[in-house]
Design a protein around this motif. Structure first.
Motif, PDB file in Angstrom:
ATOM      1  N   ILE A 320       0.838  -1.200   0.000  1.00 48.07           N
ATOM      2  CA  ILE A 320       0.000   0.000   0.000  1.00 48.07           C
ATOM      3  C   ILE A 320       0.872   1.249   0.000  1.00 48.07           C
ATOM      4  N   SER A 321       1.837   1.279   0.931  1.00 50.53           N
ATOM      5  CA  SER A 321       2.722   2.448   1.044  1.00 50.53           C
ATOM      6  C   SER A 321       3.544   2.658  -0.218  1.00 50.53           C
ATOM      7  N   ILE A 322       4.026   1.565  -0.778  1.00 54.85           N
ATOM      8  CA  ILE A 322       4.848   1.656  -1.994  1.00 54.85           C
ATOM      9  C   ILE A 322       4.018   2.150  -3.167  1.00 54.85           C
ATOM     10  N   LEU A 323       2.809   1.633  -3.321  1.00 55.47           N
ATOM     11  CA  LEU A 323       1.976   2.059  -4.443  1.00 55.47           C
ATOM     12  C   LEU A 323       1.590   3.528  -4.320  1.00 55.47           C
ATOM     13  N   LEU A 324       1.343   3.985  -3.107  1.00 53.37           N
ATOM     14  CA  LEU A 324       1.013   5.407  -2.902  1.00 53.37           C
ATOM     15  C   LEU A 324       2.183   6.282  -3.352  1.00 53.37           C
ATOM     16  N   GLN A 325       3.392   5.913  -2.956  1.00 50.90           N
ATOM     17  CA  GLN A 325       4.567   6.706  -3.354  1.00 50.90           C
ATOM     18  C   GLN A 325       4.825   6.576  -4.859  1.00 50.90           C
ATOM     19  N   LEU A 326       4.665   5.377  -5.381  1.00 50.84           N
ATOM     20  CA  LEU A 326       4.941   5.149  -6.795  1.00 50.84           C
ATOM     21  C   LEU A 326       4.005   5.964  -7.685  1.00 50.84           C
ATOM     22  N   HIS A 334      -0.016   0.610 -11.823  1.00 54.59           N
ATOM     23  CA  HIS A 334      -0.940  -0.332 -11.188  1.00 54.59           C
ATOM     24  C   HIS A 334      -0.140  -1.431 -10.492  1.00 54.59           C
ATOM     25  N   LEU A 335      -0.802  -2.101  -9.552  1.00 54.54           N
ATOM     26  CA  LEU A 335      -0.189  -3.224  -8.841  1.00 54.54           C
ATOM     27  C   LEU A 335      -1.195  -4.362  -8.750  1.00 54.54           C
ATOM     28  N   ILE A 336      -0.734  -5.581  -9.056  1.00 51.33           N
ATOM     29  CA  ILE A 336      -1.587  -6.759  -8.886  1.00 51.33           C
ATOM     30  C   ILE A 336      -0.969  -7.660  -7.819  1.00 51.33           C
ATOM     31  N   HIS A 337      -1.821  -8.320  -7.052  1.00 48.98           N
ATOM     32  CA  HIS A 337      -1.345  -9.263  -6.039  1.00 48.98           C
ATOM     33  C   HIS A 337      -2.106 -10.570  -6.166  1.00 48.98           C
ATOM     34  N   ALA A 338      -1.373 -11.691  -6.204  1.00 42.45           N
ATOM     35  CA  ALA A 338      -1.977 -13.021  -6.216  1.00 42.45           C
ATOM     36  C   ALA A 338      -1.579 -13.753  -4.940  1.00 42.45           C
ATOM     37  N   GLY A 339      -2.572 -14.294  -4.268  1.00 39.86           N
ATOM     38  CA  GLY A 339      -2.310 -15.016  -3.026  1.00 39.86           C
ATOM     39  C   GLY A 339      -3.383 -14.734  -1.992  1.00 39.86           C
ATOM     40  N   ILE A 347      -5.705  -5.844   4.131  1.00 45.40           N
ATOM     41  CA  ILE A 347      -5.316  -5.268   2.844  1.00 45.40           C
ATOM     42  C   ILE A 347      -6.516  -4.627   2.154  1.00 45.40           C
ATOM     43  N   LYS A 348      -7.632  -5.331   2.155  1.00 42.67           N
ATOM     44  CA  LYS A 348      -8.846  -4.783   1.534  1.00 42.67           C
ATOM     45  C   LYS A 348      -9.245  -3.464   2.183  1.00 42.67           C
ATOM     46  N   GLU A 349      -9.158  -3.414   3.497  1.00 46.18           N
ATOM     47  CA  GLU A 349      -9.502  -2.192   4.219  1.00 46.18           C
ATOM     48  C   GLU A 349      -8.543  -1.062   3.871  1.00 46.18           C
ATOM     49  N   ALA A 350      -7.235  -1.383   3.793  1.00 42.07           N
ATOM     50  CA  ALA A 350      -6.232  -0.364   3.471  1.00 42.07           C
ATOM     51  C   ALA A 350      -6.420   0.155   2.045  1.00 42.07           C
ATOM     52  N   GLN A 352      -9.257   0.452   0.438  1.00 39.47           N
ATOM     53  CA  GLN A 352     -10.402   1.366   0.473  1.00 39.47           C
ATOM     54  C   GLN A 352     -10.047   2.689   1.151  1.00 39.47           C
ATOM     55  N   GLN A 353      -9.362   2.613   2.272  1.00 39.36           N
ATOM     56  CA  GLN A 353      -9.001   3.819   3.029  1.00 39.36           C
ATOM     57  C   GLN A 353      -8.098   4.749   2.224  1.00 39.36           C
ATOM     58  N   ASN A 354      -7.262   4.169   1.362  1.00 39.09           N
ATOM     59  CA  ASN A 354      -6.319   4.982   0.589  1.00 39.09           C
ATOM     60  C   ASN A 354      -6.767   5.230  -0.848  1.00 39.09           C
ATOM     61  N   ASN A 355      -8.032   4.891  -1.128  1.00 34.08           N
ATOM     62  CA  ASN A 355      -8.616   5.138  -2.457  1.00 34.08           C
ATOM     63  C   ASN A 355      -7.771   4.540  -3.591  1.00 34.08           C
ATOM     64  N   LEU A 356      -7.384   3.281  -3.400  1.00 28.40           N
ATOM     65  CA  LEU A 356      -6.544   2.609  -4.390  1.00 28.40           C
ATOM     66  C   LEU A 356      -7.297   1.521  -5.152  1.00 28.40           C
ATOM     67  N   ALA A 357      -8.594   1.484  -4.999  1.00 29.49           N
ATOM     68  CA  ALA A 357      -9.381   0.398  -5.600  1.00 29.49           C
ATOM     69  C   ALA A 357      -9.251   0.339  -7.119  1.00 29.49           C
ATOM     70  N   ASP A 358      -8.966   1.476  -7.750  1.00 29.53           N
ATOM     71  CA  ASP A 358      -8.880   1.495  -9.213  1.00 29.53           C
ATOM     72  C   ASP A 358      -7.509   1.074  -9.742  1.00 29.53           C
ATOM     73  N   CYS A 359      -6.514   0.930  -8.847  1.00 26.92           N
ATOM     74  CA  CYS A 359      -5.158   0.603  -9.320  1.00 26.92           C
ATOM     75  C   CYS A 359      -4.491  -0.535  -8.547  1.00 26.92           C
TER      76      CYS A 359
END
Length: 482
Positions: A320-326, A334-339, A347-350, A352-359
């Motif tokens: 989350i922190s890395i994507l915000l800075q990136l 964009h970032l994808i995560h499998a697992g 993670i889901k909550e973070a 939403q809180q950081n408005n990253l749902a689109d990326c």
């Protein structure tokens, strides 16, 4: 109690005679008799006694003479191998068990795989690979327990040795012990802590000539959700036996385990993981394009891929922190995560809180990891602790550079400035800057990818892993019995 045991011994003698008589005509009848009646009589009497014995947590020499290891071994004959793990789920250790079994089979070796669990679909993720390679796979059950109990009774073994076996694993020890009696291997190779401990004891009880315990991460005290207090004492007792040997998939992990168990570091053989190329189809350009399309990501969008378990030692919130800075540097990244894992809701909550749902694309459990890796530009692995990360090997195999941390075996694969970048765990700024560099400089990205692929094909294939393992087996057997 003695009179009951005497009756059971008479029953065993009767069953043996019955077996001889019916062997030629009605083998299924004998199986029914032994499996049903023996299971009832013995499990009620003997197994209850074994399972309720008080646990003696000891690291002294009292337990050293408990099992009876094989006394001799013909080094030159063809050997049989049994690999033992918890399941065939979609984990890194399970992947390596599968790769090693298939490689051994391809070399004409007699190999089988035993699993504690094979009930659900999740436990059978790699089963098809083993079936295609014609490797027998089995999960020992009730009949194996009966066989183990009969053997204990028939050989008059003192069941007090079970006091040194933690109650939590006694039933699994009996299950594997009985199965090993049915098809005795020359080498029993166990993977991961729970199965190392149960498999180690089962192998010794069954008199297996060489028992190999394999470490796949840092020692379990660093991973609380995997740790059990009895593991340390169990490893120490098993380590006293000359036919128990140890292996790790990274130097750092091997040293960490050795120091924790209290054994010399040179007792732990280091055999790196390997990519099993036969299991990986390299996606075509159309497949890669279709994968991006299915995720709603344009072909020219900078894309970071993460593949790991969502648990604390992987530091998943760092994504989350890395994507915000990136995205401050590359707004369309964009970032994808499998697992999956216990921190999925966090993670889901973070997100939403950081408005990253689109990326930020949280994909869950996936079977198309090669497509995801090839559809991405770079792999990110921000872990605190690692063994020998399979996903790094696979990313480089598909010529995708890596940004990771100095965790476990990552520094043994990634050469900073050549096929990726490494940073200390938690270095959000450093990880972000390295990702940015590889996302904007396409020539550097391709250069790193090519170098990484060459490194994997040279040093980290399952073929090389199998050859190293076989040499290690032979060395250990020669040291014990030569």
């Amino acid at each position: 109690m003695e009179s009951i045991l005497l009756l059971l011994k008479k029953y065993v003698a009767w069953a043996a005679n019955l077996y001889i008589f019916f062997k030629k005509y009605r083998p299924s009848f004998v199986a029914e008799i032994v499996a049903s009646d023996a299971a009832y009589l013995i499990s009620v009497v003997l197994s209850r006694k074994i399972l309720t014995l008080p646990y003696l947590e000891t690291g002294d020499s009292q337990a050293i003479n408990a099992p009876s290891p094989a006394k001799s071994f013909t080094l030159t004959r063809k050997k049989s191998h049994s690999l033992y793990c918890g399941s065939l789920a979609s984990g890194g250790a399970e992947r390596q068990v599968t790769a090693l079994a298939c490689e051994l089979k391809a070399r004409g070796q007699n190999v089988s795989v035993y699993c504690q669990q094979l009930k659900s679909a999740a436990h059978k993720h790699y089963l098809s690979h083993l079936q295609e390679a014609d490797v027998p796979v089995k999960s020992p059950g009730l009949y194996a327990i009966v066989r183990a109990l009969l053997h204990l009774l028939w050989t008059k073994r003192d069941i007090s040795i079970f006091q040194y076996i933690p109650p939590a694993i006694r039933i699994n020890v009996l299950r594997l012990y009985g199965e090993l009696l049915s098809s005795p291997p020359d080498i029993l190779h166990c993977w991961l802590d729970h199965t190392n401990c149960s498999g180690g004891w089962a192998g010794l009880l069954a008199g297996v000539p060489l028992v190999r315990l394999s470490f796949r991460n840092m020692n379990p005290t660093r991973l609380p959700y995997l740790y059990a207090p009895w593991m340390h004492a169990t490893y120490r007792v098993l380590a006293m036996h000359p036919n128990v040997t140890f292996e790790a998939n990274s130097t750092l992990g091997g040293h960490d385990y050795a120091d924790w168990v209290g054994i010399s570091r040179d007792r732990v053989s280091i055999i790196p993981n390997g990519v099993y190329q036969a299991a990986f189809h390299k996606p075509h350009r159309q497949e890669i394009s279709a994968t991006r399309q299915s995720l709603g990501i344009a072909s020219d969008t900078p894309l970071v891929c993460c593949v790991f378990r969502l648990s604390p030692e992987k530091r998943p919130l760092d994504m989350i922190s890395i994507l915000l800075q990136l995205r401050r540097l590359l707004p369309n990244a964009h970032l994808i995560h499998a697992g999956v894992g216990p921190m999925e809701e966090d993670i889901k909550e973070a997100i939403q809180q950081n408005n990253l749902a689109d990326c930020f694309h949280l994909l869950g459990r996936r079977k198309d990891i090669p497509r995801l890796l090839c559809a991405s530009d770079v792999l990110l692995l921000p872990s605190e602790y690692e063994g020998m990360p399979n996903v790094i090997l696979e990313s480089l195999f598909f010529a995708r550079p890596v940004v990771a941390t100095y965790a476990g075996g990552a520094p043994e694969i990634v050469i900073p400035g050549e096929n990726g970048f490494l940073h200390r765990p938690g270095d959000i700024s450093g990880l972000t800057q390295s990702l940015h560099k590889l996302l904007v400089d396409r020539q550097l990205n391709r250069q790193f990818g090519t170098a990484g692929q060459q490194r994997i094909l040279s040093d980290f294939t399952s073929c090389r892993m199998a050859e190293m393992t076989l040499r290690s087996y032979d060395y250990s057997l020669a040291k014990i019995y030569g």
